[in-house]
Design a protein around this motif. Structure first.
Motif, PDB file in Angstrom:
ATOM      1  N   PHE A 376      22.412  37.309  44.764  1.00 50.84           N
ATOM      2  CA  PHE A 376      23.769  37.617  44.317  1.00 50.84           C
ATOM      3  C   PHE A 376      24.787  36.965  45.238  1.00 50.84           C
ATOM      4  O   PHE A 376      25.754  36.350  44.801  1.00 50.84           O
ATOM      5  CB  PHE A 376      23.940  39.136  44.304  1.00 50.84           C
ATOM      6  N   SER A 379      24.960  33.256  44.520  1.00 57.31           N
ATOM      7  CA  SER A 379      25.456  32.728  43.242  1.00 57.31           C
ATOM      8  C   SER A 379      26.928  33.030  43.041  1.00 57.31           C
ATOM      9  O   SER A 379      27.541  32.491  42.147  1.00 57.31           O
ATOM     10  CB  SER A 379      24.614  33.256  42.078  1.00 57.31           C
ATOM     11  N   MET A 380      27.498  33.863  43.883  1.00 54.42           N
ATOM     12  CA  MET A 380      28.930  34.163  43.769  1.00 54.42           C
ATOM     13  C   MET A 380      29.726  33.049  44.438  1.00 54.42           C
ATOM     14  O   MET A 380      29.422  32.672  45.567  1.00 54.42           O
ATOM     15  CB  MET A 380      29.182  35.483  44.488  1.00 54.42           C
ATOM     16  N   PRO A 381      30.756  32.513  43.769  1.00 55.74           N
ATOM     17  CA  PRO A 381      31.570  31.501  44.433  1.00 55.74           C
ATOM     18  C   PRO A 381      32.245  32.079  45.683  1.00 55.74           C
ATOM     19  O   PRO A 381      32.658  33.246  45.671  1.00 55.74           O
ATOM     20  CB  PRO A 381      32.628  31.158  43.392  1.00 55.74           C
ATOM     21  N   PHE A 383      35.025  31.805  46.964  1.00 56.39           N
ATOM     22  CA  PHE A 383      36.387  32.306  46.821  1.00 56.39           C
ATOM     23  C   PHE A 383      36.418  33.779  46.472  1.00 56.39           C
ATOM     24  O   PHE A 383      37.321  34.497  46.871  1.00 56.39           O
ATOM     25  CB  PHE A 383      37.100  31.547  45.702  1.00 56.39           C
ATOM     26  N   VAL A 384      35.437  34.188  45.697  1.00 57.18           N
ATOM     27  CA  VAL A 384      35.456  35.556  45.200  1.00 57.18           C
ATOM     28  C   VAL A 384      35.243  36.542  46.341  1.00 57.18           C
ATOM     29  O   VAL A 384      35.786  37.640  46.335  1.00 57.18           O
ATOM     30  CB  VAL A 384      34.417  35.706  44.082  1.00 57.18           C
ATOM     31  N   LEU A 386      36.498  36.382  49.103  1.00 50.77           N
ATOM     32  CA  LEU A 386      37.733  36.560  49.849  1.00 50.77           C
ATOM     33  C   LEU A 386      38.498  37.784  49.363  1.00 50.77           C
ATOM     34  O   LEU A 386      39.210  38.418  50.129  1.00 50.77           O
ATOM     35  CB  LEU A 386      38.603  35.313  49.712  1.00 50.77           C
ATOM     36  N   ILE A 387      38.322  38.138  48.079  1.00 43.35           N
ATOM     37  CA  ILE A 387      39.144  39.208  47.513  1.00 43.35           C
ATOM     38  C   ILE A 387      38.834  40.572  48.139  1.00 43.35           C
ATOM     39  O   ILE A 387      39.734  41.191  48.700  1.00 43.35           O
ATOM     40  CB  ILE A 387      39.020  39.210  45.989  1.00 43.35           C
ATOM     41  N   ILE A 390      39.953  40.564  51.757  1.00 40.10           N
ATOM     42  CA  ILE A 390      41.389  40.804  51.968  1.00 40.10           C
ATOM     43  C   ILE A 390      41.693  42.273  51.812  1.00 40.10           C
ATOM     44  O   ILE A 390      42.467  42.856  52.570  1.00 40.10           O
ATOM     45  CB  ILE A 390      42.256  40.059  50.939  1.00 40.10           C
ATOM     46  N   ALA A 391      41.064  42.882  50.797  1.00 36.84           N
ATOM     47  CA  ALA A 391      41.357  44.282  50.517  1.00 36.84           C
ATOM     48  C   ALA A 391      41.022  45.147  51.725  1.00 36.84           C
ATOM     49  O   ALA A 391      41.764  46.069  52.051  1.00 36.84           O
ATOM     50  CB  ALA A 391      40.577  44.737  49.298  1.00 36.84           C
ATOM     51  N   LEU A 463      26.334  25.007  58.414  1.00 34.72           N
ATOM     52  CA  LEU A 463      27.096  24.190  57.464  1.00 34.72           C
ATOM     53  C   LEU A 463      27.786  25.067  56.420  1.00 34.72           C
ATOM     54  O   LEU A 463      28.932  24.812  56.045  1.00 34.72           O
ATOM     55  CB  LEU A 463      26.179  23.171  56.790  1.00 34.72           C
ATOM     56  N   SER A 467      31.859  25.364  55.675  1.00 27.16           N
ATOM     57  CA  SER A 467      32.613  25.202  54.429  1.00 27.16           C
ATOM     58  C   SER A 467      33.357  26.485  54.095  1.00 27.16           C
ATOM     59  O   SER A 467      34.454  26.442  53.548  1.00 27.16           O
ATOM     60  CB  SER A 467      31.724  24.717  53.287  1.00 27.16           C
ATOM     61  N   ILE A 471      37.447  27.183  53.583  1.00 29.78           N
ATOM     62  CA  ILE A 471      38.031  27.912  52.451  1.00 29.78           C
ATOM     63  C   ILE A 471      38.849  29.103  52.956  1.00 29.78           C
ATOM     64  O   ILE A 471      39.885  29.443  52.393  1.00 29.78           O
ATOM     65  CB  ILE A 471      36.915  28.377  51.506  1.00 29.78           C
TER      66      ILE A 471
ATOM     67  N   PRO B 354      32.023  20.066  53.308  1.00 31.05           N
ATOM     68  CA  PRO B 354      32.616  21.182  52.570  1.00 31.05           C
ATOM     69  C   PRO B 354      33.261  20.653  51.283  1.00 31.05           C
ATOM     70  O   PRO B 354      33.965  19.646  51.329  1.00 31.05           O
ATOM     71  CB  PRO B 354      33.694  21.697  53.516  1.00 31.05           C
ATOM     72  N   ALA B 440      30.695  27.290  41.066  1.00 34.51           N
ATOM     73  CA  ALA B 440      31.337  27.637  42.328  1.00 34.51           C
ATOM     74  C   ALA B 440      32.491  26.690  42.588  1.00 34.51           C
ATOM     75  O   ALA B 440      33.534  27.080  43.098  1.00 34.51           O
ATOM     76  CB  ALA B 440      30.328  27.568  43.463  1.00 34.51           C
ATOM     77  N   VAL B 443      36.205  27.040  40.921  1.00 33.63           N
ATOM     78  CA  VAL B 443      37.257  27.817  41.577  1.00 33.63           C
ATOM     79  C   VAL B 443      38.044  26.925  42.521  1.00 33.63           C
ATOM     80  O   VAL B 443      39.273  26.967  42.570  1.00 33.63           O
ATOM     81  CB  VAL B 443      36.647  28.986  42.357  1.00 33.63           C
ATOM     82  N   VAL B 457      41.521  33.507  39.905  1.00 34.79           N
ATOM     83  CA  VAL B 457      41.104  33.953  41.238  1.00 34.79           C
ATOM     84  C   VAL B 457      42.087  33.461  42.288  1.00 34.79           C
ATOM     85  O   VAL B 457      42.506  34.216  43.176  1.00 34.79           O
ATOM     86  CB  VAL B 457      39.682  33.456  41.559  1.00 34.79           C
ATOM     87  N   LEU B 461      44.391  35.675  44.718  1.00 42.82           N
ATOM     88  CA  LEU B 461      44.337  35.567  46.178  1.00 42.82           C
ATOM     89  C   LEU B 461      45.729  35.413  46.754  1.00 42.82           C
ATOM     90  O   LEU B 461      46.054  36.003  47.784  1.00 42.82           O
ATOM     91  CB  LEU B 461      43.519  34.331  46.565  1.00 42.82           C
ATOM     92  N   LYS B 466      43.967  42.601  44.289  1.00 39.90           N
ATOM     93  CA  LYS B 466      42.515  42.753  44.441  1.00 39.90           C
ATOM     94  C   LYS B 466      41.828  42.991  43.105  1.00 39.90           C
ATOM     95  O   LYS B 466      40.823  42.374  42.778  1.00 39.90           O
ATOM     96  CB  LYS B 466      42.211  43.932  45.358  1.00 39.90           C
ATOM     97  N   LEU B 477      31.184  35.187  37.688  1.00 40.85           N
ATOM     98  CA  LEU B 477      29.784  35.514  37.908  1.00 40.85           C
ATOM     99  C   LEU B 477      29.045  35.622  36.571  1.00 40.85           C
ATOM    100  O   LEU B 477      27.930  35.121  36.414  1.00 40.85           O
ATOM    101  CB  LEU B 477      29.686  36.827  38.668  1.00 40.85           C
TER     102      LEU B 477
END
Lengths: 522, 498
Positions: A376, A379-381, A383-384, A386-387, A390-391, A463, A467, A471, B354, B440, B443, B457, B461, B466, B477
């Protein structure tokens, strides 16, 4: 493929060279007839032609060409049915747009309006002429001329739009014919493949069924109708254009609910998150003192010599060149800040990831739990991540590091686990026979043997963290990523390329040093 | 008898001492108390002279930390910045007081408030002075701390030296290339390093106003500006010169994208939903089809329908082009040794960088929008499919290929009938990874104007929304999972079929 080969073999084994046809027909024709249901003679003939030929054989199925998706549906090849229907629709839409789309409608409206104002102007002009007001007549005539010019232009546009309609119709018809021809040409080939699969797996749908025909007719009329309506109606109903659910209905309450949960969680576990932030900040500050505040000649010397000792002179010279690049172009501080961020994230990953990987290698149960979580996470980008970060952690450097840790964590766990699991059992048994304790086996046998895999994991983690750190500049973790981000926002290519190269060099230096190190270890 | 000589050769100087200590260490299974006075006194110099460089570095850095504390306590101007702050506050207060006096003399009522703020400032200045005094008073503590740290380190060195050196000896017995004995070159090098590192670092941390050449690299922005503008020019010229090529690429990608967008976005949603259900069902199985429908309903009900379809179109175009270029490329790499040795470093580099960084040259040549986003996505998504296709085809059993040869199969037949089917698991893994990487990347591509869920997204951000961000993230996903499950289902069915 192999089934086709088997079919051919079955056909040909019992056959003597001159009577190839007779036994083959005997052998398969029953099964083909059973498979196709109706029209068996035609398919018997065509399938045999396809099967006997080793190269490409052209076989045109008129029924398939005419009925298209309906044929595929009737033969219960639903996947192909969908694809054919899609292609036909692609060709039909322009035809529909040309025929009923009312393409010149807007322009026609304009022309009519213009005609009306011309008439009005004409009336005024006549009145002025009757009054004998020469000045007014002159200005009105001029206006009228201008208007007539616009009318001509608008009419030309109408004609152009109408012409476009003809073009669309022509293109659509040609496309439709091509699709039809293709349908006819590939139908028998696809059907023969399907037959070969059916012979292996009898549960596949086969034969000709009127129910299937009815279903596909319903489906085709419904989907063609709705699509044509969508593309040709001047103002198609919103029901069709977009999913008929208002944003406010589910999206906003759900988003609000999630926001509330986040707020609650950060209120309840605020201390925990603050503690984590603080721990990360302490490590980060130490690393920043080491990399950023320490005088640059010292840092440069240390990195150069480290590269030399760990990976050899070539890498050392490359490293030096990269460092000089960073220094000359004024990226020194920011790149060292990036390295400090990366170092913190990678250190956390390695320090927690290797023990977890070892534990996973020892316990199948734990691995069964950990594996889906790692999948999981990967496979999650990035960026996601980060949400929620942040919270819970706000913006700034520690949250950026948390996101990087989440992103860089999986490879090290996975590869440590893999490395330990692939240590040969015989070696472990031999160590055990010599009386080694479990701890000694792990320390002196398994870990050294798994080292290449673990080092590959460390390298990948570093690495990945790099990256992610780049981001993370989006949430205020400064460093080189921030320069790239700013350059992207202002489309400043020169700055962006220079900052990108700086990141590239950082990545390559780290990669080369780590790789050189584990090559030497081997 | 045997080892004594070897240890003598290894240690060089004071060989007898090391023979005694090493044999003590080697004879016991556990740790032995063995203190090396030479190492404790000379510290890093001992480590350098004996060529134990990892020990040298750890020691030197730890010692520097201790020395910095010591230096700050001894001659560092600890309260300096606080005193400066207090002085500045005082000056400001005096100025205010003068103004206040003037105003009071003139009978202005604002004079009183001015006098009050002057008093406040004075109080702040006093507080700063107190802080400064505290800092200055902390100096002895720092000195003691530094001393303790320094001598503690030296004691630890003395204790660990022989153990470490003994390990080095064990390694040296296996690999005689490892430095042995005390060499002048090593000692000199270690001394040089210490001489460079210690004074500079101590100066940096203890001087009140260290020289700017030390705190930052003493190079202005002249090189930076010149290089940046040169690169900018170069990009502009190349973009001008290669306009035809770039426009052609853009047009081609745009065409693929338009077709997919017409099918996915333009077509009414009930049609798309039914199509996807049927395709998932036929290609994979009923469970995947139901999962797909559930995901599509999620998009629909949460208002992501259009953006999700745009995302599918973007990813579909990128993944399609990746496969169309990548699979033949992989086959070529598998067939030609030369191509593979040339292509591998490029693939490595593509995977090391990256993904963010690809965006810059892409905007330079292609501008912003969906097509550049897709191009960046293609670059990121390409390596796995190429690599795994090459790997799969190279991994096909030679005997099978020979057997096919013996049956008279042509090269093309071997490729399509033997190698590709046998390499299919590997190729499918590559395709799968490519799809996931593309998603990925979508985004990141949103940063240069590729729309879709990625943009949601990114916007979330920016506004720290949120809930919305998470919903959009989940939608991404689900997109990934739908594509992944359908592709995997296809692959599994093929496996069962063959």
């Amino acid at each position: 493929m192999s089934d086709t080969g088997a079919t051919a073999a079955v056909e040909e084994t019992p056959a003597s060279p001159d009577t190839t046809d007779a036994p083959a027909k005997l052998d398969l024709s029953d099964s083909i007839s059973e498979f196709v249901g109706n029209n068996p003679d035609y398919y018997n003939r065509e399938f045999k032609r396809l099967q006997v030929a080793s190269g490409f054989t052209f076989s045109f199925n008129v029924a398939a060409a005419l009925a298209g998706p309906l044929w595929a549906g009737a033969r219960s090849m639903w996947g192909i049915f969908c694809i054919l229907a899609m292609f036909e629709l692609l060709a039909l839409v322009p035809i529909g747009q040309g025929l009923w789309g009312d393409l010149g409608a807007a322009e026609q409206n304009r022309v009519e309006k213009l005609y009306k104002s011309v008439e009005r102007m004409q009336g005024k002009l006549e009145k002025a002429q009757a009054d004998g007001n020469t000045e007014k007549v002159e200005s009105l005539t001029r206006n009228l001329e201008n208007l007539n010019g616009s009318v001509d232009k608008a009419e030309a546009k109408v004609v152009a739009a109408k012409a476009e309609a003809t073009f669309l119709i022509a293109a659509g018809i040609i496309g439709f014919l091509v699709v039809k021809l293709l349908e006819g040409a590939i139908a028998n080939m696809l059907y023969e493949k399907r037959y070969a699969r059916w012979r292996v797996d009898r549960s596949l749908g086969h034969g000709f069924s009127w129910i299937a025909v009815a279903a596909s007719v319903v489906f085709v009329t419904a989907s063609y109708g709705v699509t044509m309506y969508r593309f040709t109606a001047p103002e198609p109903s919103a029901m069709v254009v977009d999913f008929p659910v208002d944003q406010k209905e589910y999206h906003d309450p759900t988003a609000k609910w999630i926001d509330d949960r986040f707020e609650e969680a950060s209120a309840n576990f605020g201390q925990l998150f603050k503690g984590v932030s603080k721990g990360i900040r302490i490590v980060l500050e130490w690393l920043e003192v080491m990399f950023v505040v320490t005088p640059w000649p010292v840092v440069m010397t240390i990195i150069f010599i480290t590269a030399w000792r760990l990976a050899g002179p070539t890498v050392a010279i490359f490293t030096l060149a990269a460092l000089v690049y960073l220094a000359i172009l004024g990226y020194w501080e920011r790149s060292m800040a990036t390295v400090a961020l990366l170092g913190t994230a990678a250190a956390f990953c390695v320090l927690t990831g290797i023990p977890l990987g070892v534990w996973c290698a020892k316990s199948d149960k734990l691995y069964a739990v950990v594996r889906p979580v790692l999948d999981f996470m990967q496979s999650m980008p990035a960026f996601v991540y980060l949400i929620p970060v942040i919270a819970f952690f706000g913006v700034g450097k520690p949250p950026g590091i948390v996101a990087s840790i989440v992103f860089g964590f999986p490879p090290i766990v996975r590869l440590t686990n893999l490395g330990l699991r692939s240590v040969s059992h015989d070696v472990k048994e031999a160590a055990m026979a010599f009386g080694a304790t479990k701890w000694q086996i792990l320390k002196d046998v398994e870990t050294p043997l798994a080292m290449p895999s673990i080092m590959a994991g460390v390298n990948q983690t570093i690495l990945f963290c790099l990256s992610a750190v780049v981001i993370a500049s989006l949430i205020g973790a400064e460093g080189l990523g921030f320069d790239v981000l700013v350059a992207l926002q202002y489309a400043a290519k020169g700055q962006g390329v220079l900052a990108g190269l700086a990141i590239l060099f950082c990545a390559m230096v780290i990669d080369r040093i780590v790789q050189g190190f584990y090559r030497r270890q081997r | 008898m045997d080892l004594t000589e070897e240890i003598q050769t290894f240690a060089g100087q004071s060989g007898n001492y090391y023979v005694r200590e090493f044999s003590r260490i080697q004879q016991t299974g556990h740790r032995v108390w063995s203190f090396n006075w030479g190492a404790a006194l000379a510290g890093p110099f001992w480590a350098a002279g004996r060529g134990i460089w990892s020990f040298f570095w750890v020691l030197a850095i730890a010692e520097l930390v201790a020395l910095v504390q010591l230096g700050r306590g001894l001659w560092g101007d600890l309260g300096a910045f606080k005193i400066a702050e207090a002085d500045a506050l005082r000056a400001k207060a005096e100025e205010l007081q003068a103004n206040a006096d003037e105003a009071l003399a003139a009978g202005d009522t604002s004079g009183q408030s001015l006098a009050d703020s002057a008093q406040n400032l004075l109080a702040a200045a006093d507080a700063a002075m107190v802080d400064a005094e505290k800092l200055v008073a902390g100096a002895p503590t720092l000195i003691v701390l530094g001393f303790l740290l320094f001598f503690g380190l030296r004691a630890a060195v003395g204790y660990m030296a022989n153990q470490t050196y003994e390990q080095q000896f064990t390694r040296w017995r296996l690999d005689k290339a490892i430095p042995a004995g005390v060499t002048l070159a090593n000692t000199a090098f270690g001394t040089l390093l210490v001489l460079i590192m210690y004074p500079l670092t101590l100066y940096r941390f203890t001087a009140t106003r260290p020289d700017e050449r030390i705190t930052a690299v003493p190079i202005g922005s002249e090189y930076y500006t010149a290089t940046a503008s040169w690169i900018e020019d170069w990009f502009d010229r190349t973009a001008e010169a290669g306009k035809g090529v770039f426009d052609g690429v853009t047009a081609f990608v745009q065409m693929c994208l338009d077709a997919l967008e017409l099918i996915l976005v333009g077509t009414p949603w009930p049609v798309v939903m039914t199509f996807m259900f049927v395709v998932a069902w036929r290609v994979a199985n009923v469970r995947v089809a139901i999962f797909t429908t559930a995901c599509l309903l999620y998009f629909g009900f949460l208002g992501f329908w259009q953006t999700a379809m745009i995302t599918f179109a973007l990813v579909g175009t990128a993944a399609l082009i990746c496969c169309v270029i990548g699979i033949p490329c992989g086959i070529w790499f598998a067939k030609s040794e030369k191509a593979y040795t040339a292509g591998r470093p490029v693939l490595d580099l593509m995977q090391t960088l990256p993904p963010f960084v690809y965006l810059i040259p892409i905007i330079a040549f292609f501008g912003t929008g969906k097509v550049p986003g897709i191009l960046a996505t293609i670059i990121v998504g390409m390596p796995p499919v190429v690599r795994l296709t090459a790997l799969g085809i190279m991994g096909v059993d030679k005997h099978v290929i020979e057997a096919a040869h013996a049956f008279g199969a042509s090269k093309r037949q071997i490729l399509t009938g033997v190698e590709i089917p046998l390499a299919a698991p590997s190729i499918m893994t590559g395709v799968n990874q490519t799809i996931l990487l593309c998603l990925a990347m979508v985004v990141i591509a949103a940063l240069i104007g590729a729309k879709g869920l990625g943009q949601d997204v990114v916007v979330a951000l920016q506004y720290i929304a949120k809930g919305e961000g998470l919903l959009a993230g989940l939608a991404i996903l689900f997109c990934a999972m739908v594509l992944d499950r359908i592709a995997q289902g296809r692959f599994k069915r093929q496996e069962v079929g063959s």
